[in-house]
Scaffold this motif. Structure first.
Motif, PDB file in Angstrom:
ATOM      1  N   PRO A  47      11.565   9.190  -5.518  1.00 32.84           N
ATOM      2  CA  PRO A  47      12.648   9.448  -6.468  1.00 32.84           C
ATOM      3  C   PRO A  47      13.995   9.056  -5.871  1.00 32.84           C
ATOM      4  O   PRO A  47      14.306   9.386  -4.729  1.00 32.84           O
ATOM      5  N   SER A  48      14.800   8.344  -6.648  1.00 36.61           N
ATOM      6  CA  SER A  48      16.071   7.843  -6.139  1.00 36.61           C
ATOM      7  C   SER A  48      17.044   8.961  -5.780  1.00 36.61           C
ATOM      8  O   SER A  48      17.889   8.797  -4.899  1.00 36.61           O
ATOM      9  N   ASP A  49      16.928  10.118  -6.445  1.00 41.43           N
ATOM     10  CA  ASP A  49      17.843  11.216  -6.159  1.00 41.43           C
ATOM     11  C   ASP A  49      17.404  12.088  -4.989  1.00 41.43           C
ATOM     12  O   ASP A  49      18.105  13.026  -4.609  1.00 41.43           O
ATOM     13  N   THR A  50      16.224  11.799  -4.434  1.00 39.86           N
ATOM     14  CA  THR A  50      15.769  12.500  -3.220  1.00 39.86           C
ATOM     15  C   THR A  50      15.273  11.463  -2.219  1.00 39.86           C
ATOM     16  O   THR A  50      14.064  11.354  -1.953  1.00 39.86           O
ATOM     17  N   PRO A  51      16.173  10.684  -1.647  1.00 39.80           N
ATOM     18  CA  PRO A  51      15.768   9.534  -0.822  1.00 39.80           C
ATOM     19  C   PRO A  51      15.028   9.909   0.461  1.00 39.80           C
ATOM     20  O   PRO A  51      14.354   9.044   1.029  1.00 39.80           O
ATOM     21  N   THR A  52      15.136  11.151   0.908  1.00 43.06           N
ATOM     22  CA  THR A  52      14.426  11.541   2.125  1.00 43.06           C
ATOM     23  C   THR A  52      13.012  12.031   1.848  1.00 43.06           C
ATOM     24  O   THR A  52      12.277  12.366   2.784  1.00 43.06           O
ATOM     25  N   ALA A  53      12.622  12.100   0.577  1.00 40.73           N
ATOM     26  CA  ALA A  53      11.260  12.507   0.238  1.00 40.73           C
ATOM     27  C   ALA A  53      10.269  11.453   0.729  1.00 40.73           C
ATOM     28  O   ALA A  53      10.614  10.275   0.894  1.00 40.73           O
ATOM     29  N   PRO A  54       9.028  11.852   0.977  1.00 41.92           N
ATOM     30  CA  PRO A  54       8.029  10.878   1.432  1.00 41.92           C
ATOM     31  C   PRO A  54       7.659   9.891   0.328  1.00 41.92           C
ATOM     32  O   PRO A  54       7.708  10.219  -0.864  1.00 41.92           O
ATOM     33  N   LEU A  55       7.281   8.675   0.725  1.00 43.33           N
ATOM     34  CA  LEU A  55       6.804   7.691  -0.227  1.00 43.33           C
ATOM     35  C   LEU A  55       5.496   8.139  -0.851  1.00 43.33           C
ATOM     36  O   LEU A  55       4.627   8.704  -0.174  1.00 43.33           O
ATOM     37  N   GLN A  56       5.351   7.889  -2.140  1.00 46.70           N
ATOM     38  CA  GLN A  56       4.134   8.241  -2.875  1.00 46.70           C
ATOM     39  C   GLN A  56       3.402   6.968  -3.282  1.00 46.70           C
ATOM     40  O   GLN A  56       3.983   6.082  -3.906  1.00 46.70           O
ATOM     41  N   VAL A  57       2.128   6.876  -2.943  1.00 46.14           N
ATOM     42  CA  VAL A  57       1.324   5.718  -3.317  1.00 46.14           C
ATOM     43  C   VAL A  57       0.877   5.851  -4.769  1.00 46.14           C
ATOM     44  O   VAL A  57       0.352   6.890  -5.162  1.00 46.14           O
ATOM     45  N   ILE A  58       1.098   4.804  -5.561  1.00 45.65           N
ATOM     46  CA  ILE A  58       0.632   4.819  -6.950  1.00 45.65           C
ATOM     47  C   ILE A  58      -0.888   4.681  -6.989  1.00 45.65           C
ATOM     48  O   ILE A  58      -1.590   5.476  -7.618  1.00 45.65           O
ATOM     49  N   GLU A  59      -1.405   3.666  -6.329  1.00 47.70           N
ATOM     50  CA  GLU A  59      -2.855   3.449  -6.225  1.00 47.70           C
ATOM     51  C   GLU A  59      -3.106   2.688  -4.935  1.00 47.70           C
ATOM     52  O   GLU A  59      -2.464   1.662  -4.680  1.00 47.70           O
ATOM     53  N   LYS A  60      -4.001   3.193  -4.108  1.00 47.25           N
ATOM     54  CA  LYS A  60      -4.260   2.564  -2.821  1.00 47.25           C
ATOM     55  C   LYS A  60      -4.772   1.135  -3.004  1.00 47.25           C
ATOM     56  O   LYS A  60      -5.472   0.832  -3.968  1.00 47.25           O
ATOM     57  N   ARG A  61      -4.420   0.293  -2.052  1.00 47.22           N
ATOM     58  CA  ARG A  61      -4.792  -1.121  -2.138  1.00 47.22           C
ATOM     59  C   ARG A  61      -6.306  -1.293  -2.119  1.00 47.22           C
ATOM     60  O   ARG A  61      -7.033  -0.591  -1.427  1.00 47.22           O
ATOM     61  N   LYS A  62      -6.725  -2.250  -2.902  1.00 46.98           N
ATOM     62  CA  LYS A  62      -8.131  -2.629  -2.972  1.00 46.98           C
ATOM     63  C   LYS A  62      -8.171  -4.146  -3.090  1.00 46.98           C
ATOM     64  O   LYS A  62      -7.491  -4.724  -3.938  1.00 46.98           O
ATOM     65  N   LYS A  63      -8.952  -4.776  -2.233  1.00 44.21           N
ATOM     66  CA  LYS A  63      -8.987  -6.232  -2.176  1.00 44.21           C
ATOM     67  C   LYS A  63      -9.124  -6.850  -3.573  1.00 44.21           C
ATOM     68  O   LYS A  63     -10.038  -6.521  -4.333  1.00 44.21           O
ATOM     69  N   GLY A  64      -8.184  -7.720  -3.918  1.00 43.95           N
ATOM     70  CA  GLY A  64      -8.227  -8.413  -5.198  1.00 43.95           C
ATOM     71  C   GLY A  64      -7.499  -7.712  -6.323  1.00 43.95           C
ATOM     72  O   GLY A  64      -7.312  -8.292  -7.391  1.00 43.95           O
ATOM     73  N   HIS A  65      -7.076  -6.466  -6.096  1.00 41.87           N
ATOM     74  CA  HIS A  65      -6.380  -5.743  -7.163  1.00 41.87           C
ATOM     75  C   HIS A  65      -4.865  -5.909  -7.007  1.00 41.87           C
ATOM     76  O   HIS A  65      -4.274  -5.495  -6.019  1.00 41.87           O
TER      77      HIS A  65
END
Length: 703
Positions: free
Chosen positions: A274-292
């Protein structure tokens, strides 16, 4: 972009018969690079490179050789100096010299850029409230460039409160940018001076910057940092350790999320904060999968995601920001076999999908209230269009650009509710340009495997008479489409009786993801055979003839030029190869070079025997043979970071040793530039005039 005093329409010699070429290959003795054999063996294959030593940039003999080639080129081209100057002035005369862009609104300001007669670079400005308010100059690139031989501004990003400007600049051409922050009220720079920055964006507080650092050796964008203005150090937020991936950072148009994209050639992973809490940890939307591959934007409580999980040409899904994982994705636009969803733009009340259908981009508008969609109408059958600058999330209009090979670039605002478009500006073309005198068409060549390959073509109607001189352009790599665009400089070719064409070959993105996949890795040769088949088609259909056909390509398109010249040297009169990637084997086998490892997913990993053998079979430098070649102009830059100068230098040295004919071969090395050539717009136009003078001379039109 070039500017100077308009010179008015000049007399052209389009109706004259073909004239004998005027350059003289015997005006000076061609340089001869010393042979220092280097033997390389892999998988039992032995390669001997006599010119490997030209990689030694610090070796005086290397610089001497490049200078000798430049001197030879100048001597050979000297008879064309007057013509080159006329071309330059002629192309310049079509350009409105002091001009400004269409202003766009952002948070109470109108932003635009100006070009001023006699100045090489743009001036970025704004006015508060209305365009009648006093002008504020936020960045004058001409001032940055004072005393510099090369200047390139990379990114420019305004703080949320519009009081500070973060920008990056490169003074060498090596695409290594330094980040600065400017206080727009005082005009002073902050203490920040951060090296090797490839992307950056502000957090909502207006004092925190996220930026991506480039690796000092291989130029891979690999570290994300968070920096608070005034602090001595930055905080490392993320490091991408997989060498196949690069990262970049930006924000959603809603300004609610900072988005970090980690991307390989065939796989992506998105992390947000979130832009208003820049020190928050990054959140993964969907983990990488080969070809996706997937890409994320934001609207209210949802993420909108463009994904290829159900089809290579992508679909669009939405999911709650509180549950972003793939299991929660709900389909909004289904995948289609022949239609590629290239991008999506989210706004408060509507969103726009950019869809590529049958090689052409279409803009599809979706209304959130009704759930319905419609396409923006365009007036021509062959064209280029895309979204323009649309910084505001809460708006009822969508700005887009439109052009074709005969229609100059035009900027429109489209009223979503009324479904009405308003022309804001059309690129001025001075000197009485009349688009009705020209015609553009889309032709279709058939490749040997039956694939239909589109060709966009433009010509002057009154000069269409049997086989004509023709310049055929091609690229065909990285999934990048070569859309049929407008260039006022091209009129200098058309008015002399030359036809201009673009071959939309496989390996590019001209017909979507499947088109790209069918011209990469172990299918790369489709790119070359498509181009040859397109050239053959143009000859057989009477558009041109081999003694009137010039071909052109740059970077990966330079690989194309080298490959097709080896395949069919008899088919082309002349070749223009710009910053060409021709030494495929040595470059791809050297993992220490910038960008090499990430390219394994485009060309293949030559440390794997199957890929080595396939790449070895088409690598231009490794497949040259003694014999006749077309005339060639090879252009490069000493500080190129994408395709090192030594590839074209070695190629020319070897070509001089192997060719048995008297056609001219020229190597032009710009000693103070990078992959894109000269940075100033006057200088860039002069470089183009040089290139066009060679092209026109080769087909007897240098008058």
């Amino acid at each position: 972009m070039p500017i100077h005093r308009a010179l008015g329409a000049l007399l052209l010699c389009a109706a004259l018969p073909l004239m004998a070429q005027t350059i003289d290959p015997t005006a000076a003795k061609p340089p001869s690079a010393e042979k220092k054999p280097k033997v390389m063996t892999k998988f039992g294959d032995r390669r001997v490179d006599n010119y490997f030593w030209l990689r030694e940039k610090d070796n005086a003999a290397t610089i001497d050789y490049l200078k000798a080639e430049n001197a030879y080129r100048e001597a050979v081209m000297k008879p064309l100096e007057g013509f080159q100057d006329r071309l330059y002035k002629e192309m310049l005369s079509r350009i409105k010299e002091t001009d400004e862009s269409v202003p766009y609104r952002r948070k109470g300001y109108w932003y635009y850029q100006r070009e001023v007669e006699g100045k090489q670079y743009p001036i970025y400005c704004r006015r508060k409230g209305t365009m009648e308010a006093p002008e504020e100059v936020i960045l004058d690139v001409n001032v940055l460039a004072e005393g510099k031989k090369f200047t390139s501004v990379g990114l420019m990003d305004l703080s949320p409160d519009q009081t500070k400007l973060a920008y990056t600049v490169d003074f060498t051409g090596f695409r290594q940018y330094t980040l600065h922050v400017k206080d727009l009220a005082t005009g002073t720079l902050s203490t920040e001076r951060i090296e090797r920055v490839t992307s950056a964006t502000w957090a909502a507080d207006g004092k925190t910057l996220f930026y991506v650092e480039e690796h000092p050796e291989n130029k891979r964008s690999y570290r994300l940092h968070r920096h608070v203005l005034g602090d001595k150090d930055s905080t490392l937020v993320y490091e991408e350790k997989d060498e196949l991936y690069d990262i970049g950072v930006g924000e959603t148009r809603s300004e609610k999320y900072i988005v970090m994209l980690s991307q390989a050639k065939d796989t992506t992973e998105v992390l947000v904060v979130p832009s208003d809490t820049p020190t928050a940890p990054l959140q993964v939307i969907e983990k990488r999968k080969k070809g996706h591959e997937y890409f994320v934007d934001h609207h209210d409580g949802d993420f909108f995601i463009r994904t290829n999980d159900k089809g290579k040409n992508f679909r669009v899904v939405r999911t709650a920001v509180t549950a972003p994982g793939q299991k929660n994705w709900k389909q909004v636009v289904a995948p289609r076999q022949l239609v590629m969803v290239e991008d999506i733009d989210m706004f408060r009340d509507f969103w726009v999908a950019q869809e590529r259908d049958n090689g052409l981009l279409k803009l599809r508008v979706f209304d959130f209230a009704s759930g319905k969609s419609h396409y923006l109408e365009v007036p021509e059958q062959v064209y280029q269009t895309s979204g323009s600058v649309n910084p505001e999330y809460d708006t009822g209009t969508y700005r887009f650009v439109y052009e074709s090979m005969v229609t100059p670039r035009s900027w429109y605002d489209y009223d979503i509710g009324k479904r009405e478009k308003k022309l804001l500006k059309q690129q001025p073309v001075l000197g009485g340009y009349d688009p009705s005198q020209y015609a553009s068409e889309q032709l279709v060549a058939t490749a040997k495997d039956g694939t239909k390959v589109p060709i966009s073509i433009v010509y002057k109607k009154s000069l269409r008479n049997g086989p004509q001189p023709l310049l055929l352009y091609g690229y065909g790599s990285y999934g990048i489409p070569m859309d049929p665009n407008f260039r006022s400089s091209r009129i200098s070719l058309l008015d002399r009786g030359m036809v201009y064409a673009i071959a939309h070959i496989r390996g590019g993105g001209d017909r979507g993801k499947l088109w790209y996949d069918d011209g990469k890795l172990l299918k790369k040769k489709h790119t070359f055979t498509d181009f040859v088949d397109s050239a053959d088609f143009l000859v057989k259909k009477g558009w041109t003839a081999p003694d009137k056909l010039v071909i052109q390509g740059g970077s990966a398109g330079g690989l194309l030029m080298g490959a097709v010249t080896n395949m069919r040297p008899d088919l082309f009169k002349a070749v223009v190869s710009q910053v060409p990637f021709v030494d495929v084997m040595s470059t791809m086998l050297d993992a220490s070079l910038p960008l090499t490892v990430g390219e394994y997913l485009e060309w293949g990993n030559p440390n794997v025997k199957t890929y080595y053998q396939y790449m070895r079979s088409y690598s231009p430098y490794d497949n040259m043979k003694k014999g006749a070649y077309p005339a060639m102009l090879i252009e490069t830059s000493l500080n190129d970071s994408q395709v090192m100068y030594w590839e074209p230098a070695k190629y020319v040295a070897k070509l001089r040793d192997l060719k048995t004919d008297k056609s001219v071969v020229l190597l032009k090395t710009i000693m103070e530039a990078g992959h894109g050539g000269a940075s100033g717009r006057y200088d860039a136009l002069k470089e183009l005039a040089f290139t066009y003078s060679f092209v026109l001379d080769q087909v007897g039109l240098a008058k």
